[in-house]
Design a protein around this motif. Structure first.
Motif, PDB file in Angstrom:
ATOM      1  N   TYR A   1       0.840  -1.209   0.000  1.00 33.29           N
ATOM      2  CA  TYR A   1       0.000   0.000   0.000  1.00 33.29           C
ATOM      3  C   TYR A   1       0.869   1.250   0.000  1.00 33.29           C
ATOM      4  CZ  TYR A   1      -3.450  -3.467   1.486  1.00 33.29           C
ATOM      5  OH  TYR A   1      -4.238  -4.565   1.574  1.00 33.29           O
ATOM      6  N   LEU A   2       1.906   1.236   0.860  1.00 29.87           N
ATOM      7  CA  LEU A   2       2.789   2.412   0.922  1.00 29.87           C
ATOM      8  C   LEU A   2       3.457   2.659  -0.417  1.00 29.87           C
ATOM      9  CD1 LEU A   2       4.577   2.130   4.386  1.00 29.87           C
ATOM     10  CD2 LEU A   2       2.978   3.880   3.620  1.00 29.87           C
ATOM     11  N   MET A   3       3.808   1.563  -1.103  1.00 28.78           N
ATOM     12  CA  MET A   3       4.476   1.723  -2.396  1.00 28.78           C
ATOM     13  C   MET A   3       3.566   2.465  -3.369  1.00 28.78           C
ATOM     14  SD  MET A   3       5.913  -1.240  -4.899  1.00 28.78           S
ATOM     15  CE  MET A   3       4.341  -1.916  -5.401  1.00 28.78           C
ATOM     16  N   PHE A   4       2.300   2.032  -3.458  1.00 33.43           N
ATOM     17  CA  PHE A   4       1.403   2.704  -4.402  1.00 33.43           C
ATOM     18  C   PHE A   4       1.152   4.148  -3.986  1.00 33.43           C
ATOM     19  CE2 PHE A   4       0.245  -1.697  -5.592  1.00 33.43           C
ATOM     20  CZ  PHE A   4       0.521  -1.575  -6.950  1.00 33.43           C
ATOM     21  N   ILE A   5       0.981   4.350  -2.671  1.00 31.86           N
ATOM     22  CA  ILE A   5       0.763   5.723  -2.209  1.00 31.86           C
ATOM     23  C   ILE A   5       1.960   6.604  -2.570  1.00 31.86           C
ATOM     24  CG2 ILE A   5       0.537   7.159  -0.147  1.00 31.86           C
ATOM     25  CD1 ILE A   5      -1.013   4.821   1.124  1.00 31.86           C
ATOM     26  N   LEU A   6       3.166   6.055  -2.351  1.00 27.95           N
ATOM     27  CA  LEU A   6       4.372   6.827  -2.628  1.00 27.95           C
ATOM     28  C   LEU A   6       4.523   7.136  -4.106  1.00 27.95           C
ATOM     29  CD1 LEU A   6       7.486   5.616  -0.647  1.00 27.95           C
ATOM     30  CD2 LEU A   6       6.741   7.945  -1.072  1.00 27.95           C
ATOM     31  N   VAL A   7       4.268   6.140  -4.951  1.00 25.26           N
ATOM     32  CA  VAL A   7       4.440   6.366  -6.387  1.00 25.26           C
ATOM     33  C   VAL A   7       3.554   7.511  -6.843  1.00 25.26           C
ATOM     34  CG1 VAL A   7       3.967   5.395  -8.666  1.00 25.26           C
ATOM     35  CG2 VAL A   7       5.213   4.060  -6.975  1.00 25.26           C
ATOM     36  N   PHE A   8       2.261   7.429  -6.467  1.00 22.54           N
ATOM     37  CA  PHE A   8       1.378   8.473  -6.965  1.00 22.54           C
ATOM     38  C   PHE A   8       1.565   9.775  -6.193  1.00 22.54           C
ATOM     39  CE2 PHE A   8      -0.355   4.531  -8.569  1.00 22.54           C
ATOM     40  CZ  PHE A   8      -0.379   4.844  -9.913  1.00 22.54           C
ATOM     41  N   GLY A   9       1.920   9.667  -4.914  1.00 29.69           N
ATOM     42  CA  GLY A   9       2.220  10.866  -4.147  1.00 29.69           C
ATOM     43  C   GLY A   9       3.423  11.604  -4.714  1.00 29.69           C
ATOM     44  N   LEU A  10       4.461  10.856  -5.045  1.00 29.91           N
ATOM     45  CA  LEU A  10       5.663  11.492  -5.580  1.00 29.91           C
ATOM     46  C   LEU A  10       5.407  12.079  -6.960  1.00 29.91           C
ATOM     47  CD1 LEU A  10       8.865   9.450  -4.776  1.00 29.91           C
ATOM     48  CD2 LEU A  10       8.289  11.783  -4.184  1.00 29.91           C
ATOM     49  N   TRP A  11       4.622  11.352  -7.755  1.00 32.37           N
ATOM     50  CA  TRP A  11       4.304  11.905  -9.074  1.00 32.37           C
ATOM     51  C   TRP A  11       3.611  13.247  -8.903  1.00 32.37           C
ATOM     52  CZ3 TRP A  11      -0.698  12.963 -10.714  1.00 32.37           C
ATOM     53  CH2 TRP A  11      -0.771  13.494 -12.021  1.00 32.37           C
TER      54      TRP A  11
ATOM     55  N   ALA B 213       3.629  15.223  -6.239  1.00 32.32           N
ATOM     56  CA  ALA B 213       4.479  16.225  -5.597  1.00 32.32           C
ATOM     57  C   ALA B 213       5.526  16.776  -6.565  1.00 32.32           C
ATOM     58  CB  ALA B 213       5.157  15.615  -4.378  1.00 32.32           C
ATOM     59  N   LEU B 214       6.083  15.892  -7.391  1.00 32.37           N
ATOM     60  CA  LEU B 214       7.170  16.349  -8.261  1.00 32.37           C
ATOM     61  C   LEU B 214       6.652  17.154  -9.449  1.00 32.37           C
ATOM     62  CD1 LEU B 214       9.693  13.390  -8.467  1.00 32.37           C
ATOM     63  CD2 LEU B 214      10.197  15.714  -7.756  1.00 32.37           C
TER      64      LEU B 214
END
Lengths: 424, 434
Positions: free
Chosen positions: B278-288, B290-291
């Motif tokens: 779950y954290l991985m998916f959250i991070l991927v889309f969160g980072l996309w 944010a960046l």
């Protein structure tokens, strides 16, 4: 940015004498004789040499100090002493001192203490010198050869195979094994060189992957009937025949194998190649600035390939002197691959120049040879050596850090760049 | 990383090579090379998987587990015919590439060809037996997780202009720290947080080396890797083997997302996992997001692309870089805890075994983009999972060669398939330049 930074330690000693003698002559007037000028030149040369050695020496010292702290703060008994520091401060300090002095004492005793141990140190230093030359050569061409480990494994596999699969007279057998080791390492290194030249794949990633692949290749070979000694099921090869072993040399009580001469010869050859040959000049130019090299009509790709072939071959020789010189003379899974990483440290500490590499290899030979005696006698795990080595590279690669610790003024520009970035 | 040598620009100003960067600007040579590769895949499918299977054997691809509420029927494929048909399809695709019928979206075609090849390989390997597709995909996701975290860590560093070779060392250190702290405190979340903190410290260290002390960044990263390996091995031998209680952190359990976990196939795959997926998916889309959608992201990217311009408009280049590298360290630290708190439940010497470098390759393959990095991590994860499954299925391929696959695939990807993957322009260059 990167003028072959690696020249830095060698060139300043070469140039200052002119300045020194010029300055001396001007200051002394007509009266000053040739002796004074010569003395000034010698003095300035010595000072340049001392300057060049100062940072590596401080790096070594700092690494040993930090290594000592790591030892103290991971030893349960000593930590107990420290927990009652306020009750017995002397006891805590004494326990720490004993721990560290025992460990380092053993480290140096089992590497330099007796002629016998000294011979072992030379034997340990031999492959490190060859590996250091491999990484250094690649550095000078602007490549970071992390793949010395894999090239070593493949080289040792080839040399070992020639060593136990054939029955030949020694004058043919040994050179053939050495040749096979060089060729195997060179072929393995060339993969990364060709990939870099043709596709731009960064050598750091490809050589690391090739390392892992080489361990599997060796395992596969060790499982085959050709390598396995009759009646054994574990991953071990037959021993190299006597005719393919490096001769043992005795100087007094100091025993080492003839691989040492191979390493010294290789150092001279690399020095000649880099400093005195046209190809070496091109290689260094590519390393210093690939744009300028290409603009000057040099084939950058060809130099990358050649550098990786030679670097791979030298790393292959590192495996060769191990398999044909180190008692047991058998290949095992992951055969001494860790030496490939020591080689990086040796090349960096030796500032990627052949003489420096020989000196650094000797130092690391001391650490390697002494560490087993240290573990056996003081319970300090050999891995502390890896920590110390990493710290040495760190301080050598970051001269600004050492200068800051010891409040030394910057002598010359610090920018160090050995490698190329992703973009290439 | 394409064609021969477009060497790094020494100054901060990036000078793109004259070759125009067109979306479909794939060189003919590369297209032909890929075409030949696809043809080869087709030939292997037909000869080994098609003709190599005795006729009459079926492969049963299982899509749901016995416990699932909704049962999806199994797919039964005749092994021989499948190999022949999929091989023929790949021959067709390869011929189309060679003949120049396909010029656009060559990589899409390549992806399809590899997918067909994978299915053919799987039906062949499972001939006369069942194979759980859901298990395969689940395993892929499992193995992709640490790679994705590593690649995202690298992404944060490199988007701000600091090359991060030290992912491997960060993963390993964090794996050690999390095992130690979780065991000592008896709380697995303490291990998670401590692992992330250790990653941040290494990130700060890498930042100091490359930003303040201007060490060659690839060497700085290598130093961190060697240091991490030596220190964790030393402490493992010194502390963990003396006190085995300190190497017993326990591991995270899978939990389902209520409702969603009941979906057929997808529920099992995506919504019944441990916290890491779950954290991985959250991070991927969160980072996309944010960046590419926030002011912070624009600043990070500008510092990585053109630090001087960023400096001119008042962005603090060095501070931005420090923050990004430390944040990258936190992400790598999170990934490192996966090894002990999810995969094995204990720390072992050198347990990351090069995953950090594969993550780096995933970052390059994913073209320095979060979603691309995730896809690349999944590709590598799939290769690893396939390798372990083939090893179990007793195929005639020697196990040593199967174990090589992830590394060989990494080389092929970095050398051949990446195409023109452009790193951030100022990646690896200290600021201000010398």
């Amino acid at each position: 940015m990167s003028t072959a930074t690696t020249d830095a330690p060698t060139q300043p000693p070469a140039e200052p004498p002119d300045d020194g003698s010029g300055g001396g002559g001007g200051g002394g007037g007509e009266g000053s004789g040739r002796g004074a000028a010569f003395g000034a030149a010698l003095w300035s040369r010595l000072r340049a040499l001392a300057n060049a050695l100062l940072l590596p020496a401080l790096a070594l010292f700092t690494a040993l100090v930090i290594g000592a702290l790591v030892m103290i703060f991971t030893d349960p008994n000593t930590l107990n002493q420290w927990s009652s520091f306020f009750a017995d401060p002397v006891g805590a300090l004494k326990a720490s001192w004993d721990l560290v002095s025992d460990a380092y004492g053993a480290l140096f005793h089992y590497s330099l203490g007796t002629p016998e141990f000294f011979g072992r140190t030379l034997t340990e230093a031999t492959p490190l010198a060859l590996g250091g030359l491999s990484v250094a050569l690649a550095f000078r061409a602007g490549l970071f050869n992390i793949g010395a480990a894999g090239q070593l494994v493949i080289g040792a596999t080839c040399a070992g195979y020639v060593g136990f699969a054939f029955d030949l007279p020694a004058p043919i057998h040994l050179p053939l094994a050495v040749l096979a080791g060089f060729a195997g390492g060179a072929a393995w290194g060339s993969i990364a060189g060709v990939l870099k030249a043709r596709t731009g794949a960064h050598e750091v990633i490809t050589t690391i992957m090739l390392n892992y692949i080489s361990y599997r290749v060796l395992d596969y070979a060790l499982r085959s009937q050709r390598f396995r000694p009759p009646g054994r099921a574990d991953l071990i090869s037959r021993p190299v025949h006597d005719s393919a072993r490096l001769p043992i040399i005795d100087v007094g009580d100091v025993r080492f194998h003839a691989g040492l001469f191979l390493a010294i010869a290789a150092a001279v050859a690399v020095w000649w190649l880099l400093e005195r040959s046209t190809v070496g000049f091109r290689m260094r130019t590519v390393g210093a600035n690939p744009f300028a090299a290409r603009y000057a009509g040099m084939s950058v790709g060809a130099m990358y390939i050649l550098a990786m072939v030679l670097a791979g071959g030298l790393a292959g020789l590192m495996g060769t002197v191990n398999i044909t010189g180190r008692p047991s003379f058998t290949l095992t899974s992951g055969y001494y691959a860790f030496l490939g990483f020591d080689a990086i440290a040796v090349a960096l500490l030796g500032r990627a120049n052949p003489a420096g590499v020989l000196g650094a290899a000797f130092l690391f030979g001391v650490l390697r040879a002494g560490s087993t005696g240290m573990q056996a006698n003081t319970d300090t795990p050999v891995d502390i050596i890896v920590v110390i080595q990493a710290l040495i590279i760190l301080f050598v690669a970051a001269p600004a850090l050492v200068r800051q610790i010891y409040r030394i003024k910057a002598g010359r520009a610090t920018g160090q760049s050995f490698t190329t970035n992703w973009g290439l | 990383m394409a064609t021969t040598l477009t060497p790094p620009s020494p100054a901060a100003e990036p000078e793109e090579p004259p070759a125009p960067e067109v979306r479909t600007g794939l060189s003919d040579a590369r297209r032909v090379g890929i075409g030949v590769f696809v043809l080869l895949l087709g030939v292997v499918s037909i000869v080994s998987f098609g003709l190599g299977s005795a006729s009459g054997l079926d492969s049963r691809l299982v899509l749901s587990r016995a416990a699932d509420a909704v049962q999806v029927p199994d797919i039964v494929l005749p092994a021989r015919v499948t190999g022949l048909v999929l091989g023929a399809a790949n021959l067709f695709l390869g011929a189309a590439l060679l003949a120049g019928l396909v010029r656009h979206r060559v990589y899409l075609v390549l992806g399809i060809a590899l997918g067909l090849f994978a299915v053919a390989l799987l039906t062949w390997a499972a001939r006369g037996a069942d194979t759980s597709v859901i298990g395969l995909l689940d395993g892929t996701l499992f193995r992709a997780t640490p790679l994705a975290f590593g690649a995202l860590a690298g992404l944060l560093c490199e988007r701000s202009g600091v090359i991060n070779i030290a992912i491997e060392g960060m993963l390993l250190t964090s794996a050690f720290v999390s095992a130690l702290t979780a065991s000592a405190s008896g709380n697995i979340f303490v291990g998670l947080v401590a692992g992330m903190a250790s990653g941040a410290i290494l990130g700060l260290f890498l930042g100091a080396l490359s930003i303040r002390y201007r060490v060659d960044q690839i060497i700085g990263g290598t130093v961190i890797n060697i240091f991490a390996l030596g220190l964790t091995s030393y402490l493992g031998a010194r502390v963990l083997s003396t006190y085995p209680d300190l190497n017993n952190p326990g591991s995270f359990r899978a939990f389902g997302i209520p409702g969603l976990e009941r979906l057929p196939v997808l529920g099992e795959l995506l919504f019944r996992n441990t916290i890491y997926v779950y954290l991985m998916f959250i991070l991927v889309f969160g980072l996309w997001w944010a960046l590419f959608r926030t002011r912070w992201g624009l600043r990070v990217r500008s510092v990585g692309e053109h630090p001087r311009a960023a400096d001119t408009v008042g962005i603090n280049v060095l501070r931005t870089r420090y923050r990004s590298v430390m944040l990258g360290g936190v992400v790598a630290g999170l990934g490192g805890t996966w090894f002990t708190l999810e995969a094995t439940g204990e720390f072992n010497e050198n347990m990351t075994a090069g995953k950090g470098y594969i993550a780096l390759a995933a970052l390059i393959f994913g073209r320095w983009h979060p979603v691309g990095a995730l896809i690349a991590a999944l590709v590598f994860g799939f290769t690893e999972e396939l390798q372990t499954r083939l090893a179990v299925l007793n195929t005639p391929i020697p196990s040593d060669f199967l174990l090589m696959t992830p590394y060989v695939v990494t080389i092929i990807v970095v050398a051949g398939l990446v195409g023109r993957s452009r790193p951030p322009a100022a990646d690896g260059q200290p600021y201000p330049p010398d």
